[in-house]
Design an enzyme around this catalytic site. Structure first.
Site, PDB file in Angstrom:
ATOM      1  N   CYS A  87       0.780  -1.162  -0.050  1.00 33.73           N
ATOM      2  CA  CYS A  87      -0.280   0.214   0.033  1.00 33.73           C
ATOM      3  C   CYS A  87       0.791   1.355   0.125  1.00 33.73           C
ATOM      4  CB  CYS A  87      -0.816   0.110   1.185  1.00 33.73           C
ATOM      5  SG  CYS A  87      -1.769   1.749   1.062  1.00 33.73           S
ATOM      6  N   CYS A 201      -1.070   3.568  -6.527  1.00 30.63           N
ATOM      7  CA  CYS A 201      -1.722   2.596  -5.634  1.00 30.63           C
ATOM      8  C   CYS A 201      -1.922   1.806  -5.366  1.00 30.63           C
ATOM      9  CB  CYS A 201      -2.827   4.276  -5.269  1.00 30.63           C
ATOM     10  SG  CYS A 201      -4.816   3.046  -4.221  1.00 30.63           S
TER      11      CYS A 201
HETATM   12  N1  DGL Z   1      -4.189   0.825  -1.765  1.00 34.42           N
HETATM   13  C1  DGL Z   1      -3.562   1.773  -0.878  1.00 34.42           C
HETATM   14  C2  DGL Z   1      -2.284   2.256  -2.187  1.00 34.42           C
HETATM   15  O1  DGL Z   1      -1.745   2.360  -2.540  1.00 34.42           O
HETATM   16  C3  DGL Z   1      -4.585   2.535  -0.594  1.00 34.42           C
HETATM   17  C4  DGL Z   1      -6.310   3.013  -1.136  1.00 34.42           C
HETATM   18  C5  DGL Z   1      -7.093   3.470   0.058  1.00 34.42           C
HETATM   19  O2  DGL Z   1      -7.592   4.676   0.229  1.00 34.42           O
HETATM   20  O3  DGL Z   1      -6.915   3.135   1.411  1.00 34.42           O
HETATM   21  O4  DGL Z   1      -2.118   3.392  -1.849  1.00 34.42           O
END
Ligand code: DGL
Length: 276
Positions: A87, A201
């Protein structure tokens, strides 16, 4: 006791010690896909903090506290050999803190600005991420170090997180949310010169077909998943891997919606779902 612990940490992990891949939601599955193709025999626990989703609209303090606390609990419960924060939001905020508190290797996910800067021909790079990611100093530093003299245009695209969550539950993705992100970015000053788009993301590579269509064939999409998989392979080089049970997904909240993810998880070899 301290001696026994040290001894344990220097020994090779048990073959069934898992890799823990963590995200707020399904985004980390884009990283899991790359890890799976690089290390097909690795036992994996996929962990999603669905009770905290989305991270992108939360404060730095809240994200750091959640991520450090949850990873600490999961490290004790599942004894992973390595944890990957799949993430960008959590990594750009809490990677240093997590590394200080956990005594296993931690691999983070950071926006792929360096490779983007290496391949751009026009010098204009687009970057889409969460609201929290695009304002991080971590991203400022990557830009200053690797994209000097380039033009980096950042856009927060929180709707795409929801779109990726829906897609993996087999729901229809609203093309308007994708097209809107593309037009907001390309309408920025020099946005029409973007030839590389950083997917900052981990949810966004799950929408790569839709994004490619919206941005057109001349824009190259780039993310960090393959690099993360290579890093995990290097850190576990020479270690034995064997699965003693089917892979699991762990969520932080039980909700009816989880059933909709069964197919997406099963396609990735994950058959069991647990609630932390
Ligand atoms: N998958 C997450 C990232 O790479 C973010 C998603 C969220 O806002 O929770 O930033």
């Amino acid at each position: 006791m301290a001696f026994r612990q040290m001894e344990r940490e220097t020994q090779a992990p048990e073959p069934d010690a898992p890799l823990l891949i963590f995200d707020s939601g399904v985004g980390g599955l884009s990283v899991l896909d790359a890890v799976r193709s690089t290390l097909p025999d690795a036992p994996i626990i996929y962990a999603a903090d669905n009770a905290g989703l989305p991270y992108g609209s939360k404060s730095e303090a809240e994200i750091a506290a959640r991520v450090a606390g949850l990873l600490g609990r999961m490290a004790e419960r599942y004894r992973p050999r390595l944890a990957c924060i799949a993430c960008n939001t959590a990594s750009t905020i809490a990677l240093g803190m997590v590394r200080e508190v956990l005594h296993i290797p931690i691999v983070g996910t950071v926006p792929a600005i360096k490779p983007a800067a290496e391949i751009t021909q026009t010098g204009t790079i687009g970057l889409i991420g969460t609201e929290a990611t695009i304002r991080q100093e971590y991203v400022d530093n990557l830009e200053a170090e690797f994209a000097q003299g380039k033009n980096l245009l950042r856009l927060a695209a929180p709707d795409l997180v929801a779109a990726a969550e829906a897609k993996l539950r087999g729901e229809r993705v609203d093309p308007a949310s994708i097209e809107q992100a593309a037009s907001r970015l390309t309408m920025m000053a020099s946005g029409n010169r973007i030839d590389v788009l950083v997917l900052a993301c981990t949810h966004f590579p799950l929408l790569s077909d839709e994004l490619q269509q919206a941005f057109g064939p001349d824009v190259r999409l780039i993310d960090g998943a393959a690099g993360i998989a290579r890093r995990i392979a290097a850190l576990t080089d020479g270690q034995p891997f064997a699965r003693s049970r089917p892979d699991r997904a762990v969520f932080t909240r039980d909700e009816p919606d989880l059933a909709g993810l069964k197919n997406a998880l099963a396609q990735r070899g994950i058959e069991d779902i647990e609630i932390l």
